[in-house]
Design an enzyme around this catalytic site. Sequence first.
Site, mmCIF file in Angstrom:
data_model
loop_
_atom_site.group_PDB
_atom_site.id
_atom_site.type_symbol
_atom_site.label_atom_id
_atom_site.label_comp_id
_atom_site.label_asym_id
_atom_site.label_seq_id
_atom_site.Cartn_x
_atom_site.Cartn_y
_atom_site.Cartn_z
ATOM 1 C CB SER A 1 7.236 4.569 4.002
ATOM 2 O OG SER A 1 6.213 4.883 3.305
ATOM 3 C CG MET B 1 3.632 -6.179 0.557
ATOM 4 S SD MET B 1 4.379 -4.550 0.833
ATOM 5 C CE MET B 1 3.195 -3.831 1.475
ATOM 6 C CG ASP C 1 4.934 3.182 -0.179
ATOM 7 O OD1 ASP C 1 5.333 1.827 -0.395
ATOM 8 O OD2 ASP C 1 5.053 3.474 1.139
ATOM 9 C CG HIS D 1 6.753 -1.065 -2.490
ATOM 10 N ND1 HIS D 1 5.906 -1.014 -1.481
ATOM 11 C CD2 HIS D 1 6.234 -1.848 -3.265
ATOM 12 C CE1 HIS D 1 5.318 -2.031 -1.475
ATOM 13 N NE2 HIS D 1 5.470 -2.833 -2.595
ATOM 14 C CG MET E 1 2.566 -1.082 -4.149
ATOM 15 S SD MET E 1 1.854 -0.448 -2.678
ATOM 16 C CE MET E 1 3.498 0.875 -2.447
ATOM 17 C CG ASP F 1 6.273 -1.829 3.016
ATOM 18 O OD1 ASP F 1 5.626 -1.044 3.703
ATOM 19 O OD2 ASP F 1 6.033 -1.732 1.855
ATOM 20 C CG HIS G 1 9.426 1.931 1.428
ATOM 21 N ND1 HIS G 1 10.169 0.578 1.007
ATOM 22 C CD2 HIS G 1 8.083 1.844 1.162
ATOM 23 C CE1 HIS G 1 9.007 -0.065 0.437
ATOM 24 N NE2 HIS G 1 7.905 0.765 0.677
ATOM 25 C CG MET H 1 0.472 3.771 -3.865
ATOM 26 S SD MET H 1 -0.492 3.416 -2.550
ATOM 27 C CE MET H 1 0.393 3.116 -1.232
HETATM 28 C C1 DX5 Z 1 1.564 0.344 1.960
HETATM 29 C C2 DX5 Z 1 3.026 0.964 1.809
HETATM 30 C C3 DX5 Z 1 3.952 0.875 2.825
HETATM 31 C C4 DX5 Z 1 3.415 2.213 3.802
HETATM 32 C C5 DX5 Z 1 3.738 1.560 5.382
HETATM 33 O O1 DX5 Z 1 1.042 0.081 0.883
HETATM 34 O O2 DX5 Z 1 3.695 -0.104 0.957
HETATM 35 O O3 DX5 Z 1 5.233 1.195 2.534
HETATM 36 O O4 DX5 Z 1 3.882 3.108 3.704
HETATM 37 O O5 DX5 Z 1 3.026 2.540 6.040
HETATM 38 P P1 DX5 Z 1 2.851 2.145 7.597
HETATM 39 O O6 DX5 Z 1 4.339 2.019 8.079
HETATM 40 O O7 DX5 Z 1 2.228 3.466 8.251
HETATM 41 O O8 DX5 Z 1 2.302 0.979 7.913
HETATM 42 ZN ZN ZN Z 2 5.714 0.132 0.603
#
Ligand code: DX5
Ligand code: ZN
Length: 226
Positions: free
Chosen positions: A8, A143, A35, A66, A68, A181, A33, A37
């Site tokens: 990620s 998750m 993320d 991903h 969010m 994840d 991956h 947000m």
């Molecule tokens: C959290 C994200 C994850 C995040 C995981 O909201 O969706 O993808 O990057 O991070 P680690 O591996 O540090 O838990």
């Molecule tokens: Zn993620």
Amino acid sequence: MSIKIAPSVLSADFGRLAEELAMAEQAGAEVLHLDVMDAHFVPNLTFGPMIVKAIRNLTGLKLDAHLMITEPDTYLDAFIEAGADAVDFHLEAFEPSERQQRATAILDRLKEAGVGRGIAVNPDTPVEWVYPYLEQLDSVLIMTVHPGFGGQKLITECLEKISLVKAEAARLGVEISVGVDGGVNLETAAEVAAAGADVLVAGSAIFHAPDPPAVIRGLRSAETAA
Ligand code: DX5
Ligand code: ZN
């Protein structure tokens, strides 16, 4: 099927992004991956399609976006055009009355675009929420932390969702890849692999490590350690 590792980039050093991506590629990661947000669906703000496009131009790895965000449907085409190979969105983003319609529209559009179709499931959401969509899905993302931030602790109770969703997919005769994840690291990976995960997403465990390629290799060997 051997387990796939999806670093990620949330925890990567964006000032050295090209090097970080080359490292992930050389170390044998299969997927990146990404993320996304929006500071509404989750209390954090990261990046959008512009960065996805920049990453697309830097790597040959598959890109998994991903989302969010509260309006994955509004921004879907921008992520497709930016070069995402797969998209995971959250059913929790929608009001119950419009959930099915909006989710179905997204899945139809992804299919039309030839982009992988994934639904992500928050820790407090029953995995049964994805069952009506399994025949239209390529993947489910479980998750194991509350989304928003890297570096949190894995919530072990969420892992049982993997076998539940796999059993339902088998009952329907569909093949589905299940990713995990949040909080995946060298200590937790064996347990996650043993629970049946096909894809391990890991951010801080890889990018904050002194030797990231060794962590990628270590995560992969979790499958045999389990
Ligand atoms: C959290 C994200 C994850 C995040 C995981 O909201 O969706 O993808 O990057 O991070 P680690 O591996 O540090 O838990
Ligand atoms: Zn993620």
